[in-house]
Design a protein around this motif. Structure first.
Motif, PDB file in Angstrom:
ATOM      1  N   VAL A 242       8.185 -21.366 -53.112  1.00 19.98           N
ATOM      2  CA  VAL A 242       8.026 -22.765 -52.712  1.00 19.98           C
ATOM      3  C   VAL A 242       6.713 -22.955 -51.969  1.00 19.98           C
ATOM      4  N   LEU A 243       6.442 -22.100 -50.984  1.00 16.97           N
ATOM      5  CA  LEU A 243       5.226 -22.253 -50.185  1.00 16.97           C
ATOM      6  C   LEU A 243       3.966 -22.051 -51.019  1.00 16.97           C
ATOM      7  N   ALA A 244       4.024 -21.121 -51.968  1.00 13.94           N
ATOM      8  CA  ALA A 244       2.866 -20.902 -52.845  1.00 13.94           C
ATOM      9  C   ALA A 244       2.598 -22.138 -53.698  1.00 13.94           C
ATOM     10  N   ARG A 245       3.646 -22.737 -54.236  1.00 12.38           N
ATOM     11  CA  ARG A 245       3.465 -23.922 -55.067  1.00 12.38           C
ATOM     12  C   ARG A 245       2.990 -25.110 -54.233  1.00 12.38           C
ATOM     13  N   LEU A 246       3.514 -25.256 -53.024  1.00 12.60           N
ATOM     14  CA  LEU A 246       3.057 -26.342 -52.160  1.00 12.60           C
ATOM     15  C   LEU A 246       1.568 -26.200 -51.865  1.00 12.60           C
ATOM     16  N   ASP A 247       1.132 -24.980 -51.632  1.00 13.44           N
ATOM     17  CA  ASP A 247      -0.287 -24.733 -51.390  1.00 13.44           C
ATOM     18  C   ASP A 247      -1.108 -25.061 -52.638  1.00 13.44           C
ATOM     19  N   ASP A 248      -0.633 -24.615 -53.801  1.00 11.05           N
ATOM     20  CA  ASP A 248      -1.338 -24.892 -55.065  1.00 11.05           C
ATOM     21  C   ASP A 248      -1.467 -26.388 -55.326  1.00 11.05           C
ATOM     22  N   MET A 249      -0.438 -27.141 -54.965  1.00 16.08           N
ATOM     23  CA  MET A 249      -0.401 -28.579 -55.245  1.00 16.08           C
ATOM     24  C   MET A 249      -1.037 -29.409 -54.133  1.00 16.08           C
ATOM     25  N   LYS A 250      -1.611 -28.740 -53.150  1.00 17.47           N
ATOM     26  CA  LYS A 250      -2.301 -29.421 -52.039  1.00 17.47           C
ATOM     27  C   LYS A 250      -1.364 -30.313 -51.221  1.00 17.47           C
ATOM     28  N   ALA A 251      -0.105 -29.854 -51.076  1.00 18.77           N
ATOM     29  CA  ALA A 251       0.798 -30.546 -50.163  1.00 18.77           C
ATOM     30  C   ALA A 251       0.238 -30.372 -48.751  1.00 18.77           C
ATOM     31  N   GLU A 252       0.548 -31.309 -47.882  1.00 15.79           N
ATOM     32  CA  GLU A 252      -0.066 -31.322 -46.555  1.00 15.79           C
ATOM     33  C   GLU A 252       0.957 -31.074 -45.452  1.00 15.79           C
ATOM     34  N   ASN A 253       0.497 -30.383 -44.410  1.00 16.82           N
ATOM     35  CA  ASN A 253       1.287 -30.173 -43.184  1.00 16.82           C
ATOM     36  C   ASN A 253       2.663 -29.571 -43.456  1.00 16.82           C
ATOM     37  N   SER A 254       2.698 -28.522 -44.251  1.00 15.90           N
ATOM     38  CA  SER A 254       3.975 -27.874 -44.556  1.00 15.90           C
ATOM     39  C   SER A 254       4.482 -27.115 -43.330  1.00 15.90           C
ATOM     40  N   VAL A 255       5.769 -27.314 -43.040  1.00 17.70           N
ATOM     41  CA  VAL A 255       6.419 -26.664 -41.908  1.00 17.70           C
ATOM     42  C   VAL A 255       7.669 -25.970 -42.436  1.00 17.70           C
TER      43      VAL A 255
ATOM     44  N   GLN B  26       3.078 -41.700 -53.516  1.00 20.65           N
ATOM     45  CA  GLN B  26       4.332 -41.525 -54.254  1.00 20.65           C
ATOM     46  C   GLN B  26       4.123 -40.629 -55.471  1.00 20.65           C
ATOM     47  N   ARG B  27       3.023 -40.812 -56.154  1.00 17.39           N
ATOM     48  CA  ARG B  27       2.735 -39.993 -57.330  1.00 17.39           C
ATOM     49  C   ARG B  27       2.552 -38.521 -56.944  1.00 17.39           C
ATOM     50  N   HIS B  28       1.842 -38.268 -55.848  1.00 18.88           N
ATOM     51  CA  HIS B  28       1.628 -36.898 -55.395  1.00 18.88           C
ATOM     52  C   HIS B  28       2.946 -36.262 -54.954  1.00 18.88           C
ATOM     53  N   VAL B  29       3.780 -37.009 -54.234  1.00 22.57           N
ATOM     54  CA  VAL B  29       5.095 -36.501 -53.819  1.00 22.57           C
ATOM     55  C   VAL B  29       5.893 -36.080 -55.053  1.00 22.57           C
ATOM     56  N   GLY B  30       5.938 -36.935 -56.079  1.00 14.18           N
ATOM     57  CA  GLY B  30       6.672 -36.622 -57.298  1.00 14.18           C
ATOM     58  C   GLY B  30       6.119 -35.417 -58.028  1.00 14.18           C
ATOM     59  N   ALA B  31       4.797 -35.308 -58.100  1.00 18.41           N
ATOM     60  CA  ALA B  31       4.173 -34.169 -58.788  1.00 18.41           C
ATOM     61  C   ALA B  31       4.438 -32.867 -58.045  1.00 18.41           C
ATOM     62  N   VAL B  32       4.319 -32.900 -56.722  1.00 19.99           N
ATOM     63  CA  VAL B  32       4.592 -31.694 -55.921  1.00 19.99           C
ATOM     64  C   VAL B  32       6.042 -31.259 -56.149  1.00 19.99           C
ATOM     65  N   ALA B  33       6.971 -32.196 -56.018  1.00 17.36           N
ATOM     66  CA  ALA B  33       8.390 -31.870 -56.183  1.00 17.36           C
ATOM     67  C   ALA B  33       8.674 -31.336 -57.580  1.00 17.36           C
ATOM     68  N   ASP B  34       8.117 -31.968 -58.597  1.00 10.84           N
ATOM     69  CA  ASP B  34       8.337 -31.539 -59.978  1.00 10.84           C
ATOM     70  C   ASP B  34       7.876 -30.097 -60.198  1.00 10.84           C
ATOM     71  N   HIS B  35       6.721 -29.746 -59.676  1.00 13.74           N
ATOM     72  CA  HIS B  35       6.213 -28.384 -59.843  1.00 13.74           C
ATOM     73  C   HIS B  35       7.038 -27.363 -59.061  1.00 13.74           C
ATOM     74  N   VAL B  36       7.480 -27.727 -57.868  1.00 13.75           N
ATOM     75  CA  VAL B  36       8.340 -26.825 -57.089  1.00 13.75           C
ATOM     76  C   VAL B  36       9.636 -26.568 -57.851  1.00 13.75           C
ATOM     77  N   ILE B  37      10.241 -27.620 -58.373  1.00 15.28           N
ATOM     78  CA  ILE B  37      11.501 -27.490 -59.118  1.00 15.28           C
ATOM     79  C   ILE B  37      11.317 -26.578 -60.322  1.00 15.28           C
ATOM     80  N   LYS B  38      10.272 -26.794 -61.092  1.00 14.00           N
ATOM     81  CA  LYS B  38      10.031 -25.965 -62.282  1.00 14.00           C
ATOM     82  C   LYS B  38       9.826 -24.500 -61.910  1.00 14.00           C
ATOM     83  N   ASP B  39       9.088 -24.237 -60.842  1.00 12.90           N
ATOM     84  CA  ASP B  39       8.840 -22.856 -60.425  1.00 12.90           C
ATOM     85  C   ASP B  39      10.107 -22.140 -59.990  1.00 12.90           C
TER      86      ASP B  39
END
Length: 117
Positions: free
Chosen positions: A18-31, A53-66
Protein backbone atom coordinates in the motif's frame (compact mmCIF):
# COMPACT_ATOMS: atom_id res chain seq x y z
CA UNK A 1 8.37 -28.80 1.68
CA UNK A 2 4.93 -28.22 0.09
CA UNK A 3 3.80 -24.73 -0.81
CA UNK A 4 1.32 -23.03 1.47
CA UNK A 5 -2.29 -23.19 0.42
CA UNK A 6 -2.80 -19.45 0.80
CA UNK A 7 -0.55 -16.92 -0.84
CA UNK A 8 -2.22 -14.06 1.00
CA UNK A 9 0.36 -11.54 2.24
CA UNK A 10 0.56 -10.81 5.97
CA UNK A 11 -0.36 -7.40 7.38
CA UNK A 12 3.15 -5.95 7.12
CA UNK A 13 3.53 -7.04 3.50
CA UNK A 14 0.11 -5.62 2.63
CA UNK A 15 1.11 -2.37 4.35
CA UNK A 16 4.38 -2.29 2.38
CA UNK A 17 2.48 -2.75 -0.89
CA UNK A 18 0.00 0.00 0.00
CA UNK A 19 2.70 2.49 1.00
CA UNK A 20 4.74 1.77 -2.13
CA UNK A 21 1.73 2.37 -4.37
CA UNK A 22 0.79 5.55 -2.51
CA UNK A 23 4.31 6.83 -3.08
CA UNK A 24 4.20 5.86 -6.77
CA UNK A 25 0.86 7.64 -7.21
CA UNK A 26 2.11 10.81 -5.48
CA UNK A 27 -0.40 10.59 -2.65
CA UNK A 28 0.28 13.29 -0.07
CA UNK A 29 0.86 13.29 3.69
CA UNK A 30 0.50 9.55 4.19
CA UNK A 31 0.26 8.53 7.85
CA UNK A 32 0.38 4.96 9.16
CA UNK A 33 -1.39 4.23 12.45
CA UNK A 34 -0.50 0.98 14.21
CA UNK A 35 -3.72 -0.55 15.52
CA UNK A 36 -2.12 -3.69 16.92
CA UNK A 37 -3.57 -4.29 20.37
CA UNK A 38 -5.79 -1.19 20.09
CA UNK A 39 -8.58 -2.42 17.83
CA UNK A 40 -9.90 -5.59 16.29
CA UNK A 41 -10.71 -3.87 12.97
CA UNK A 42 -7.20 -4.36 11.64
CA UNK A 43 -3.49 -4.14 12.33
CA UNK A 44 -2.77 -0.91 10.44
CA UNK A 45 -4.66 2.11 9.23
CA UNK A 46 -3.26 4.36 6.51
CA UNK A 47 -4.60 7.87 5.99
CA UNK A 48 -3.52 9.78 2.90
CA UNK A 49 -4.63 12.55 0.57
CA UNK A 50 -5.12 13.04 -3.14
CA UNK A 51 -5.12 16.48 -4.73
CA UNK A 52 -8.56 16.20 -6.37
CA UNK A 53 -11.49 13.82 -6.70
CA UNK A 54 -9.90 12.33 -9.80
CA UNK A 55 -6.55 11.85 -8.03
CA UNK A 56 -8.26 10.27 -4.99
CA UNK A 57 -10.04 7.80 -7.30
CA UNK A 58 -6.89 6.97 -9.26
CA UNK A 59 -4.83 6.42 -6.10
CA UNK A 60 -7.51 4.17 -4.61
CA UNK A 61 -7.95 2.22 -7.86
CA UNK A 62 -4.23 1.46 -8.10
CA UNK A 63 -3.98 0.46 -4.44
CA UNK A 64 -6.94 -1.92 -4.86
CA UNK A 65 -5.45 -3.52 -7.98
CA UNK A 66 -2.05 -4.00 -6.32
CA UNK A 67 -3.36 -5.63 -3.17
CA UNK A 68 -5.72 -7.89 -5.10
CA UNK A 69 -2.85 -8.92 -7.40
CA UNK A 70 -0.83 -9.77 -4.28
CA UNK A 71 -3.52 -12.22 -3.20
CA UNK A 72 -5.62 -10.22 -0.76
CA UNK A 73 -9.19 -11.40 -1.21
CA UNK A 74 -12.45 -9.87 -0.09
CA UNK A 75 -11.28 -6.27 -0.41
CA UNK A 76 -14.19 -3.94 0.34
CA UNK A 77 -14.34 -0.41 -1.05
CA UNK A 78 -16.61 2.54 -0.30
CA UNK A 79 -16.74 6.01 -1.84
CA UNK A 80 -15.17 5.45 -5.28
CA UNK A 81 -18.04 7.13 -7.10
CA UNK A 82 -17.87 10.40 -5.13
CA UNK A 83 -14.08 10.61 -4.86
CA UNK A 84 -14.00 12.73 -1.70
CA UNK A 85 -13.12 9.88 0.65
CA UNK A 86 -12.40 6.33 -0.45
CA UNK A 87 -12.23 3.61 2.19
CA UNK A 88 -10.36 0.43 1.28
CA UNK A 89 -10.77 -2.43 3.74
CA UNK A 90 -8.13 -5.03 2.99
CA UNK A 91 -8.70 -6.95 6.21
CA UNK A 92 -5.52 -6.34 8.20
CA UNK A 93 -4.90 -2.96 6.56
CA UNK A 94 -7.48 -0.20 6.21
CA UNK A 95 -6.73 2.65 3.82
CA UNK A 96 -8.46 6.04 3.76
CA UNK A 97 -7.79 8.24 0.72
CA UNK A 98 -9.18 11.76 1.17
CA UNK A 99 -9.37 15.08 -0.57
CA UNK A 100 -7.47 17.46 1.77
CA UNK A 101 -10.57 19.39 2.87
CA UNK A 102 -12.46 16.23 3.77
CA UNK A 103 -9.45 14.81 5.59
CA UNK A 104 -9.15 17.98 7.69
CA UNK A 105 -12.86 17.86 8.55
CA UNK A 106 -12.86 14.24 9.78
CA UNK A 107 -9.34 14.33 11.25
CA UNK A 108 -9.05 10.55 11.68
CA UNK A 109 -5.42 10.79 12.72
CA UNK A 110 -6.38 12.72 15.86
CA UNK A 111 -9.18 10.31 16.73
CA UNK A 112 -7.02 7.19 16.34
CA UNK A 113 -3.86 8.57 17.93
CA UNK A 114 -5.65 9.65 21.09
CA UNK A 115 -5.44 13.36 20.29
CA UNK A 116 -1.70 13.47 19.57
CA UNK A 117 -2.06 14.31 15.84
Amino acid sequence: MPETVSRRPDARETLRLVLARLDDMKAENSVTIDLTGKSSIGDYMVVTSGRSQRHVGAVADHVIKDIQAAGVRGVRVEGMRQGDWVLIDAGDVIVHVFRPEVRAFYNLEKMWSGGRA
